[in-house]
Design a protein around this motif. Sequence first.
Motif, PDB file in Angstrom:
ATOM      1  N   GLU A  70      -2.447  -1.182  16.721  1.00  0.00           N
ATOM      2  CA  GLU A  70      -1.339  -0.218  16.707  1.00  0.00           C
ATOM      3  C   GLU A  70      -0.465  -0.388  17.953  1.00  0.00           C
ATOM      4  OE1 GLU A  70      -2.811   3.770  16.253  1.00  0.00           O
ATOM      5  OE2 GLU A  70      -3.852   3.284  14.401  1.00  0.00           O
ATOM      6  N   ALA A  71      -1.087  -0.517  19.110  1.00  0.00           N
ATOM      7  CA  ALA A  71      -0.346  -0.650  20.363  1.00  0.00           C
ATOM      8  C   ALA A  71       0.447  -1.956  20.408  1.00  0.00           C
ATOM      9  CB  ALA A  71      -1.299  -0.571  21.549  1.00  0.00           C
ATOM     10  N   ARG A  72      -0.126  -3.034  19.913  1.00  0.00           N
ATOM     11  CA  ARG A  72       0.550  -4.343  19.971  1.00  0.00           C
ATOM     12  C   ARG A  72       1.672  -4.461  18.975  1.00  0.00           C
ATOM     13  NH1 ARG A  72      -3.364  -9.079  21.417  1.00  0.00           N
ATOM     14  NH2 ARG A  72      -1.471 -10.271  21.151  1.00  0.00           N
ATOM     15  N   THR A  73       1.521  -3.829  17.805  1.00  0.00           N
ATOM     16  CA  THR A  73       2.520  -3.996  16.753  1.00  0.00           C
ATOM     17  C   THR A  73       3.525  -2.855  16.687  1.00  0.00           C
ATOM     18  OG1 THR A  73       1.155  -2.874  15.099  1.00  0.00           O
ATOM     19  CG2 THR A  73       0.896  -5.282  15.302  1.00  0.00           C
ATOM     20  N   GLY A  74       3.155  -1.694  17.197  1.00  0.00           N
ATOM     21  CA  GLY A  74       4.017  -0.521  17.074  1.00  0.00           C
ATOM     22  C   GLY A  74       3.917   0.138  15.717  1.00  0.00           C
ATOM     23  N   LEU A  75       2.970  -0.299  14.905  1.00  0.00           N
ATOM     24  CA  LEU A  75       2.774   0.270  13.569  1.00  0.00           C
ATOM     25  C   LEU A  75       1.727   1.378  13.612  1.00  0.00           C
ATOM     26  CD1 LEU A  75       2.586  -3.032  11.475  1.00  0.00           C
ATOM     27  CD2 LEU A  75       4.579  -1.557  11.804  1.00  0.00           C
ATOM     28  N   SER A  76       1.873   2.343  12.710  1.00  0.00           N
ATOM     29  CA  SER A  76       0.888   3.418  12.613  1.00  0.00           C
ATOM     30  C   SER A  76      -0.305   2.954  11.778  1.00  0.00           C
ATOM     31  CB  SER A  76       1.517   4.646  11.957  1.00  0.00           C
ATOM     32  OG  SER A  76       1.790   4.381  10.588  1.00  0.00           O
ATOM     33  N   ARG A  77      -1.372   3.719  11.831  1.00  0.00           N
ATOM     34  CA  ARG A  77      -2.582   3.420  11.065  1.00  0.00           C
ATOM     35  C   ARG A  77      -2.270   3.280   9.584  1.00  0.00           C
ATOM     36  NH1 ARG A  77      -5.360   6.395   7.863  1.00  0.00           N
ATOM     37  NH2 ARG A  77      -7.554   6.041   7.454  1.00  0.00           N
ATOM     38  N   SER A  78      -1.539   4.253   9.027  1.00  0.00           N
ATOM     39  CA  SER A  78      -1.262   4.221   7.589  1.00  0.00           C
ATOM     40  C   SER A  78      -0.375   3.038   7.214  1.00  0.00           C
ATOM     41  CB  SER A  78      -0.640   5.535   7.126  1.00  0.00           C
ATOM     42  OG  SER A  78       0.564   5.787   7.816  1.00  0.00           O
ATOM     43  N   THR A  79       0.572   2.691   8.060  1.00  0.00           N
ATOM     44  CA  THR A  79       1.445   1.550   7.780  1.00  0.00           C
ATOM     45  C   THR A  79       0.657   0.251   7.813  1.00  0.00           C
ATOM     46  OG1 THR A  79       3.369   2.698   8.666  1.00  0.00           O
ATOM     47  CG2 THR A  79       3.507   0.294   8.526  1.00  0.00           C
ATOM     48  N   ILE A  80      -0.246   0.126   8.765  1.00  0.00           N
ATOM     49  CA  ILE A  80      -1.090  -1.075   8.841  1.00  0.00           C
ATOM     50  C   ILE A  80      -1.861  -1.241   7.533  1.00  0.00           C
ATOM     51  CG2 ILE A  80      -3.152  -2.065   9.937  1.00  0.00           C
ATOM     52  CD1 ILE A  80      -2.051  -0.859  12.605  1.00  0.00           C
ATOM     53  N   TYR A  81      -2.539  -0.186   7.100  1.00  0.00           N
ATOM     54  CA  TYR A  81      -3.352  -0.300   5.886  1.00  0.00           C
ATOM     55  C   TYR A  81      -2.497  -0.468   4.626  1.00  0.00           C
ATOM     56  CZ  TYR A  81      -7.648   0.395   8.429  1.00  0.00           C
ATOM     57  OH  TYR A  81      -8.716   0.228   9.288  1.00  0.00           O
ATOM     58  N   ASP A  82      -1.312   0.138   4.593  1.00  0.00           N
ATOM     59  CA  ASP A  82      -0.396  -0.075   3.463  1.00  0.00           C
ATOM     60  C   ASP A  82       0.019  -1.540   3.386  1.00  0.00           C
ATOM     61  OD1 ASP A  82      -0.470   2.586   2.694  1.00  0.00           O
ATOM     62  OD2 ASP A  82       1.473   3.096   3.619  1.00  0.00           O
ATOM     63  N   ARG A  83       0.334  -2.130   4.539  1.00  0.00           N
ATOM     64  CA  ARG A  83       0.763  -3.531   4.559  1.00  0.00           C
ATOM     65  C   ARG A  83      -0.394  -4.483   4.270  1.00  0.00           C
ATOM     66  NH1 ARG A  83       5.569  -4.181   9.036  1.00  0.00           N
ATOM     67  NH2 ARG A  83       6.868  -2.527   8.178  1.00  0.00           N
ATOM     68  N   VAL A  84      -1.599  -4.134   4.701  1.00  0.00           N
ATOM     69  CA  VAL A  84      -2.772  -4.944   4.353  1.00  0.00           C
ATOM     70  C   VAL A  84      -2.931  -4.942   2.835  1.00  0.00           C
ATOM     71  CG1 VAL A  84      -5.303  -5.057   4.425  1.00  0.00           C
ATOM     72  CG2 VAL A  84      -4.006  -4.678   6.538  1.00  0.00           C
ATOM     73  N   LYS A  85      -2.835  -3.768   2.238  1.00  0.00           N
ATOM     74  CA  LYS A  85      -2.974  -3.634   0.779  1.00  0.00           C
ATOM     75  C   LYS A  85      -1.900  -4.423   0.048  1.00  0.00           C
ATOM     76  CE  LYS A  85      -3.494  -0.131  -2.803  1.00  0.00           C
ATOM     77  NZ  LYS A  85      -3.504   1.310  -3.099  1.00  0.00           N
ATOM     78  N   ALA A  86      -0.681  -4.443   0.602  1.00  0.00           N
ATOM     79  CA  ALA A  86       0.434  -5.166  -0.019  1.00  0.00           C
ATOM     80  C   ALA A  86       0.362  -6.673   0.246  1.00  0.00           C
ATOM     81  CB  ALA A  86       1.758  -4.612   0.501  1.00  0.00           C
ATOM     82  N   GLY A  87      -0.518  -7.079   1.159  1.00  0.00           N
ATOM     83  CA  GLY A  87      -0.658  -8.488   1.485  1.00  0.00           C
ATOM     84  C   GLY A  87       0.363  -8.991   2.488  1.00  0.00           C
ATOM     85  N   THR A  88       1.008  -8.079   3.209  1.00  0.00           N
ATOM     86  CA  THR A  88       2.035  -8.473   4.177  1.00  0.00           C
ATOM     87  C   THR A  88       1.572  -8.316   5.619  1.00  0.00           C
ATOM     88  OG1 THR A  88       3.024  -6.263   4.118  1.00  0.00           O
ATOM     89  CG2 THR A  88       3.903  -7.902   2.579  1.00  0.00           C
TER      90      THR A  88
END
Length: 70
Positions: A18-36
């Motif tokens: 989260e700190a390195r990317t600036g993404l939130s927890r939910s956004t990280i997992y949403d993007r993992v699910k989307a394959g991005t």
Amino acid sequence: MAVQFQSALAILRRKQVEARTGLSRSTIYDRVKAGTFPAPVSLGAKAVGWIESEIDAWLTAQIRKSREVA
């Protein structure tokens, strides 16, 4: 005789990602699910982490995309 060097693997925990990317927890997992976004690896029954080099590569790709001329 060729000498091969392998860089040490490092695992980042979610807060570090989260700190390195600036993404939130939910956004990280949403993007993992989307394959991005890189998928986490299991570290135990209730623990996951991300391979640092995969996060670095994702960040580099995001920077390249943002710098492309439209």
